[in-house]
Design an enzyme around this catalytic site. Structure first.
Site, mmCIF file in Angstrom:
data_model
loop_
_atom_site.group_PDB
_atom_site.id
_atom_site.type_symbol
_atom_site.label_atom_id
_atom_site.label_comp_id
_atom_site.label_asym_id
_atom_site.label_seq_id
_atom_site.Cartn_x
_atom_site.Cartn_y
_atom_site.Cartn_z
ATOM 1 C CG HIS A 236 12.752 14.615 -9.743
ATOM 2 N ND1 HIS A 236 12.868 14.212 -11.061
ATOM 3 C CD2 HIS A 236 13.983 14.411 -9.182
ATOM 4 C CE1 HIS A 236 14.089 13.776 -11.287
ATOM 5 N NE2 HIS A 236 14.785 13.877 -10.173
ATOM 6 C CG ASP B 252 10.325 15.692 -12.498
ATOM 7 O OD1 ASP B 252 11.082 16.573 -12.041
ATOM 8 O OD2 ASP B 252 10.677 14.511 -12.670
ATOM 9 C CB SER C 197 16.936 11.661 -11.256
ATOM 10 O OG SER C 197 17.265 13.026 -11.438
#
Length: 276
Positions: free
Chosen positions: A256, A227, A97
């Site tokens: 995610h 995601d 991320s």
């Protein structure tokens, strides 16, 4: 507790496990978490003979709750200082991320011989926010909403995110782990509100296009097709073509936070790339 002090006085916490002469893997966490988010992967790679390192980004976890420097240039500079302090060579940098953005920004600027490979997992590059140049991005109002929720009730916001879209626990039939939700909340609340507020801009508005183009080492791009935090169409599918030596691996239906929900799938693929 191992820490080092940056040039501007921030104290950065890090973990450093395993043989010092083994190949190092450096893990870069997402917002608003800490190095603890990588515990599963660190134990896995430790068991396979690697040296594993994870730091708490400034303003996060056990590092200083900085009021300044909460942006990608400083994040990458902090990583460079960590690498220098530990004298890491031929390291593999793995970022999830926001941490994927940090990896791209650091690796594009790293000293020769410091980096062997890189991995971007559910990562924010090339750029998240919608603009004329990035029409498929998320509207700025989405990130303004993050900021407003953080200010209004950070503790509740940090329960809602992992209990819902982060791990895909809002999907029908999802196997919910209350422990994962609680651990996400624990990590988030350890950090500083000001630094985490600033980091929303860092992960959403930083344009990593030139970083991706500049990276010469092999890069594995891993992304779940479900995601909900960093949609694959505006991230991995755009980032991969910008890389000189990139490999894209997608995961049907995974969320995610797939490193936490599906380490049995993710870890072997990471190991194969590390060994390849």
């Amino acid at each position: 507790m191992p820490t080092f002090t940056t040039q501007d006085g921030a104290e950065i916490f890090y973990k450093d496990w395993g043989p010092k002469d083994a190949q190092p893997i450096v893990f870069h966490h997402g917002w608003p978490l800490s190095g603890d988010d990588w515990d599963n992967q660190m134990m896995f790679f430790l068991g396979h003979g690697y040296r594993v390192i994870a730091h708490d980004r400034r303003g996060h976890g056990r590092s200083s709750q900085t009021a300044a420097g909460n942006e990608m240039d400083t994040y990458a500079a902090d990583v460079a200082e960590l690498v220098g302090v530990l004298d890491l060579k031929s390291a593999i940098h793995v970022g999830h991320s926001t941490g994927g953005g940090e990896v791209a920004h650091y690796v594009a600027r790293a000293e020769a011989g410091r980096v062997d490979k890189a991995v971007l997992i559910g990562a924010v590059p090339p750029v998240m926010v919608k603009s004329e140049r990035n029409p498929g991005g998320l509207p700025i109002e989405v990130f303004d909403g993050f900021r407003a929720a953080l200010i209004a009730n950070r503790a509740q916001f940090y329960r809602d995110v992992p209990a819902g879209p982060f791990y895909g626990f809002n999907r029908d039939g999802a196997k919910v782990s209350q422990g994962a939700v609680d651990n996400w909340w624990r990590q988030g609340m350890m950090g500083g509100a000001k630094a985490q507020y600033d980091c929303i801009r860092a992960f959403s508005e930083t344009d990593f296009t030139e970083d991706l183009k500049a990276i010469d080492v092999p890069v594995l791009v891993m992304h779940g097709t479900d995601d909900q935090i960093v949609p694959i169409a505006d991230s991995a599918l755009l980032a991969h073509p910008l890389l000189k030596n990139g490999t894209l691996k997608t995961y049907e239906g995974l969320p995610h936070g797939m490193c936490t929900t599906h380490p049995d799938i993710i870890n072997p693929d990471l190991l194969a790339f590390a060994r390849g």
